[in-house]
Design a protein around this motif. Sequence first.
Motif, PDB file in Angstrom:
ATOM      1  N   LEU A 288       0.833  -1.201   0.000  1.00 11.52           N
ATOM      2  CA  LEU A 288       0.000   0.000   0.000  1.00 11.52           C
ATOM      3  C   LEU A 288       0.871   1.255   0.000  1.00 11.52           C
ATOM      4  CD1 LEU A 288      -2.801   1.345   0.262  1.00 11.52           C
ATOM      5  CD2 LEU A 288      -2.547   1.143   2.743  1.00 11.52           C
ATOM      6  N   ALA A 289       1.905   1.275   0.819  1.00 10.16           N
ATOM      7  CA  ALA A 289       2.787   2.443   0.890  1.00 10.16           C
ATOM      8  C   ALA A 289       3.492   2.670  -0.444  1.00 10.16           C
ATOM      9  CB  ALA A 289       3.802   2.252   2.008  1.00 10.16           C
ATOM     10  N   ARG A 290       3.920   1.576  -1.098  1.00  8.44           N
ATOM     11  CA  ARG A 290       4.578   1.710  -2.400  1.00  8.44           C
ATOM     12  C   ARG A 290       3.623   2.310  -3.429  1.00  8.44           C
ATOM     13  NH1 ARG A 290       3.980  -1.390  -6.584  1.00  8.44           N
ATOM     14  NH2 ARG A 290       3.172  -3.165  -5.392  1.00  8.44           N
ATOM     15  N   LEU A 291       2.401   1.800  -3.486  1.00 10.15           N
ATOM     16  CA  LEU A 291       1.429   2.316  -4.437  1.00 10.15           C
ATOM     17  C   LEU A 291       1.084   3.775  -4.148  1.00 10.15           C
ATOM     18  CD1 LEU A 291      -0.946  -0.779  -4.598  1.00 10.15           C
ATOM     19  CD2 LEU A 291       0.349   0.150  -6.523  1.00 10.15           C
ATOM     20  N   ALA A 292       0.955   4.118  -2.868  1.00  8.30           N
ATOM     21  CA  ALA A 292       0.652   5.505  -2.507  1.00  8.30           C
ATOM     22  C   ALA A 292       1.757   6.444  -2.977  1.00  8.30           C
ATOM     23  CB  ALA A 292       0.447   5.615  -1.001  1.00  8.30           C
ATOM     24  N   GLY A 293       2.999   6.000  -2.817  1.00  8.97           N
ATOM     25  CA  GLY A 293       4.125   6.817  -3.266  1.00  8.97           C
ATOM     26  C   GLY A 293       4.108   7.018  -4.765  1.00  8.97           C
ATOM     27  N   GLU A 294       3.797   5.966  -5.506  1.00  5.41           N
ATOM     28  CA  GLU A 294       3.745   6.070  -6.964  1.00  5.41           C
ATOM     29  C   GLU A 294       2.643   7.010  -7.424  1.00  5.41           C
ATOM     30  OE1 GLU A 294       3.266   2.056  -8.241  1.00  5.41           O
ATOM     31  OE2 GLU A 294       5.313   1.468  -7.746  1.00  5.41           O
ATOM     32  N   LEU A 295       1.551   7.038  -6.682  1.00  6.13           N
ATOM     33  CA  LEU A 295       0.412   7.886  -7.046  1.00  6.13           C
ATOM     34  C   LEU A 295       0.510   9.299  -6.493  1.00  6.13           C
ATOM     35  CD1 LEU A 295      -2.533   5.353  -6.471  1.00  6.13           C
ATOM     36  CD2 LEU A 295      -1.841   6.327  -8.668  1.00  6.13           C
ATOM     37  N   GLY A 296       1.416   9.501  -5.561  1.00 12.95           N
ATOM     38  CA  GLY A 296       1.482  10.791  -4.883  1.00 12.95           C
ATOM     39  C   GLY A 296       0.321  11.020  -3.943  1.00 12.95           C
ATOM     40  N   GLU A 297      -0.244   9.933  -3.423  1.00 17.82           N
ATOM     41  CA  GLU A 297      -1.366  10.013  -2.477  1.00 17.82           C
ATOM     42  C   GLU A 297      -0.889   9.624  -1.082  1.00 17.82           C
ATOM     43  OE1 GLU A 297      -4.317  11.066  -3.129  1.00 17.82           O
ATOM     44  OE2 GLU A 297      -4.625  10.839  -5.287  1.00 17.82           O
ATOM     45  N   THR A 298      -1.631  10.068  -0.079  1.00 19.08           N
ATOM     46  CA  THR A 298      -1.378   9.639   1.294  1.00 19.08           C
ATOM     47  C   THR A 298      -2.376   8.553   1.653  1.00 19.08           C
ATOM     48  OG1 THR A 298      -0.559  11.816   1.957  1.00 19.08           O
ATOM     49  CG2 THR A 298      -1.293  10.341   3.720  1.00 19.08           C
ATOM     50  N   ALA A 299      -1.871   7.397   2.041  1.00 16.42           N
ATOM     51  CA  ALA A 299      -2.749   6.296   2.441  1.00 16.42           C
ATOM     52  C   ALA A 299      -3.274   6.552   3.845  1.00 16.42           C
ATOM     53  CB  ALA A 299      -1.980   4.983   2.409  1.00 16.42           C
ATOM     54  N   GLU A 300      -4.604   6.454   4.005  1.00 11.94           N
ATOM     55  CA  GLU A 300      -5.239   6.597   5.310  1.00 11.94           C
ATOM     56  C   GLU A 300      -5.826   5.251   5.693  1.00 11.94           C
ATOM     57  OE1 GLU A 300      -7.823   9.919   5.631  1.00 11.94           O
ATOM     58  OE2 GLU A 300      -6.208  11.339   5.187  1.00 11.94           O
TER      59      GLU A 300
ATOM     60  N   ALA B 170       3.539  -2.423  13.358  1.00 13.77           N
ATOM     61  CA  ALA B 170       2.864  -1.826  12.202  1.00 13.77           C
ATOM     62  C   ALA B 170       2.616  -0.342  12.415  1.00 13.77           C
ATOM     63  CB  ALA B 170       1.557  -2.557  11.938  1.00 13.77           C
ATOM     64  N   VAL B 171       2.246   0.049  13.635  1.00 15.05           N
ATOM     65  CA  VAL B 171       2.035   1.469  13.915  1.00 15.05           C
ATOM     66  C   VAL B 171       3.336   2.247  13.709  1.00 15.05           C
ATOM     67  CG1 VAL B 171       1.397   3.151  15.675  1.00 15.05           C
ATOM     68  CG2 VAL B 171       0.136   1.009  15.512  1.00 15.05           C
ATOM     69  N   ARG B 172       4.450   1.689  14.212  1.00 15.49           N
ATOM     70  CA  ARG B 172       5.745   2.345  14.020  1.00 15.49           C
ATOM     71  C   ARG B 172       6.113   2.403  12.536  1.00 15.49           C
ATOM     72  NH1 ARG B 172       6.938  -1.033  18.488  1.00 15.49           N
ATOM     73  NH2 ARG B 172       8.048  -2.496  17.109  1.00 15.49           N
ATOM     74  N   ARG B 173       5.850   1.311  11.815  1.00 17.31           N
ATOM     75  CA  ARG B 173       6.202   1.268  10.407  1.00 17.31           C
ATOM     76  C   ARG B 173       5.384   2.263   9.601  1.00 17.31           C
ATOM     77  NH1 ARG B 173      10.028   1.127   6.909  1.00 17.31           N
ATOM     78  NH2 ARG B 173       9.675  -0.168   5.046  1.00 17.31           N
ATOM     79  N   CYS B 174       4.143   2.475   9.957  1.00  9.98           N
ATOM     80  CA  CYS B 174       3.326   3.479   9.273  1.00  9.98           C
ATOM     81  C   CYS B 174       3.960   4.862   9.375  1.00  9.98           C
ATOM     82  CB  CYS B 174       1.914   3.498   9.856  1.00  9.98           C
ATOM     83  SG  CYS B 174       0.864   2.124   9.334  1.00  9.98           S
ATOM     84  N   ALA B 175       4.486   5.173  10.560  1.00  9.55           N
ATOM     85  CA  ALA B 175       5.144   6.463  10.739  1.00  9.55           C
ATOM     86  C   ALA B 175       6.353   6.591   9.820  1.00  9.55           C
ATOM     87  CB  ALA B 175       5.555   6.637  12.198  1.00  9.55           C
ATOM     88  N   GLU B 176       7.089   5.489   9.652  1.00  8.49           N
ATOM     89  CA  GLU B 176       8.277   5.508   8.779  1.00  8.49           C
ATOM     90  C   GLU B 176       7.895   5.627   7.310  1.00  8.49           C
ATOM     91  OE1 GLU B 176      10.709   2.492  11.812  1.00  8.49           O
ATOM     92  OE2 GLU B 176      10.065   1.809   9.823  1.00  8.49           O
ATOM     93  N   LEU B 177       6.774   5.027   6.935  1.00  4.76           N
ATOM     94  CA  LEU B 177       6.356   4.986   5.538  1.00  4.76           C
ATOM     95  C   LEU B 177       5.522   6.189   5.120  1.00  4.76           C
ATOM     96  CD1 LEU B 177       5.267   1.225   5.354  1.00  4.76           C
ATOM     97  CD2 LEU B 177       7.279   2.238   4.248  1.00  4.76           C
ATOM     98  N   GLY B 178       5.125   7.029   6.058  1.00  2.00           N
ATOM     99  CA  GLY B 178       4.253   8.151   5.738  1.00  2.00           C
ATOM    100  C   GLY B 178       2.805   7.759   5.545  1.00  2.00           C
ATOM    101  N   VAL B 179       2.420   6.615   6.099  1.00  2.00           N
ATOM    102  CA  VAL B 179       1.029   6.162   6.060  1.00  2.00           C
ATOM    103  C   VAL B 179       0.308   6.690   7.293  1.00  2.00           C
ATOM    104  CG1 VAL B 179      -0.482   4.141   6.162  1.00  2.00           C
ATOM    105  CG2 VAL B 179       1.572   4.104   4.721  1.00  2.00           C
TER     106      VAL B 179
END
Length: 439
Positions: free
Chosen positions: A140-152, A177-186
């Motif tokens: 999900l984070a990879r796809l969000a980055g490619e689209l320029g969107e923020t995953a919520e 997972a909560v920590r990883r979301c912070a790292e990924l910008g999710v």
Amino acid sequence: MKSPPLPALERPWAPKLRGSAMLWDIARAVGGGPFHVIHPATFAENLAAMVDALAAEGVPGTVYYGKKANKASAWLRECTGPGAGVDVASVPELVHALGNGVRGESIGVTGAAKPDGLLWLALRHRCLIAVDAADELERLARLAGELGETAEVLLRVRPPMAPASRFGFAEEALAAAVRRCAELGVTVRGFSFHLDGYDPVPRAELAVRLIGLCRDARALGHPATKISIGGGIAVSYVDASDWARFEAGRGDEWFHGGRNPARTYPYHQAPTGASMVTAILRHDGLATRLREAEIELLLEPGRALVDGAGFTVFPVLGTKPSGEHLITTVAGLSMSLSEQWKGSEFLPDPILVSAVQSGGPVRTAVSGSSCMEYDVLTWRTVELPAAPRFGDLLVYPNTAGYQMDKNESGFHQLPLPPKVVADGDRWQLDTDYPIQEIR
């Protein structure tokens, strides 16, 4: 010994339509096969009652219709107002919701191990995505980055009382997972869970635990203002006394061939619908805790929103004797009454609609018209006021919740039964997309 009656609880629109000429008009128009009648106004009433239940306790939230319960388009158009949305788990479901006017921001995307296509479309429409596993989060984070969107996202929690569940994050994996979301910008909007059964108490108690998780996530910079308790809002199909009498005496002799199912849906329960939502909110001070923590409560009911909002009609093809009862064969398949295909039984009594009734009461099982021995809609020998005849109609009440199309099949190249939308003294076929109707 004969089984006692199990008359269904019905909303006023259903017996009114069943007793009118309109039912026969529909039967003639659809060409002699089975059909489903749906009533969006009842769906709207159920939805409004749940939205109001949240408001009455001072808790902000959203009621997402669990779309898997029934595929009709008409329900979706009732989910476009304040406090409502749709829960989907596939690309076709998401496209169907969007095509019926539900905004992406009002759509929740759930289900395990979602394909990239579903994640991509959900990101494009800024849907709220329930993430079920660490590898899905990375995709999900990879796809969000490619689209320029923020995953919520909501992170799905594995319930402590179901440690073997294949869904959700276990405790340690959830913290990671909560920590990883912070790292990924999710962005972690909150947490979700789903429980089997229909007890308000464990739902309330787990929701209380998730409030603490929201506070922990906020410490890492996430908004974390939402908790979804999933579906499982109870429904009662029959009266309490009728159900108690039935359960107390149930035996194999009540069923054709002794096919007494080991397990059935609990056809009477309490509390149900909006009353169950209220019970959840009032247990252990959940409503107060949510308000104090400034957290919204999300619900994903399916069956409870279509409760009382539909019935299924099977034209009678004929009858034959089988010992002390009849077997009535109807047009169509038992796959259009999907409880049977789980090794169970849809127990509320079917209702005979006949232009002319003659003779006295009979007992009958009801079979579908396929070549399969197990194609049986009702194994229980139910009492009808007269022997069904070719051309009569057999109505199964309150079938909108999972019964209509969960297991429907084109076996024998039979067409799937159409859904007919009832609106007062008018009816029309349910259509996938309403845009051409807009003026």
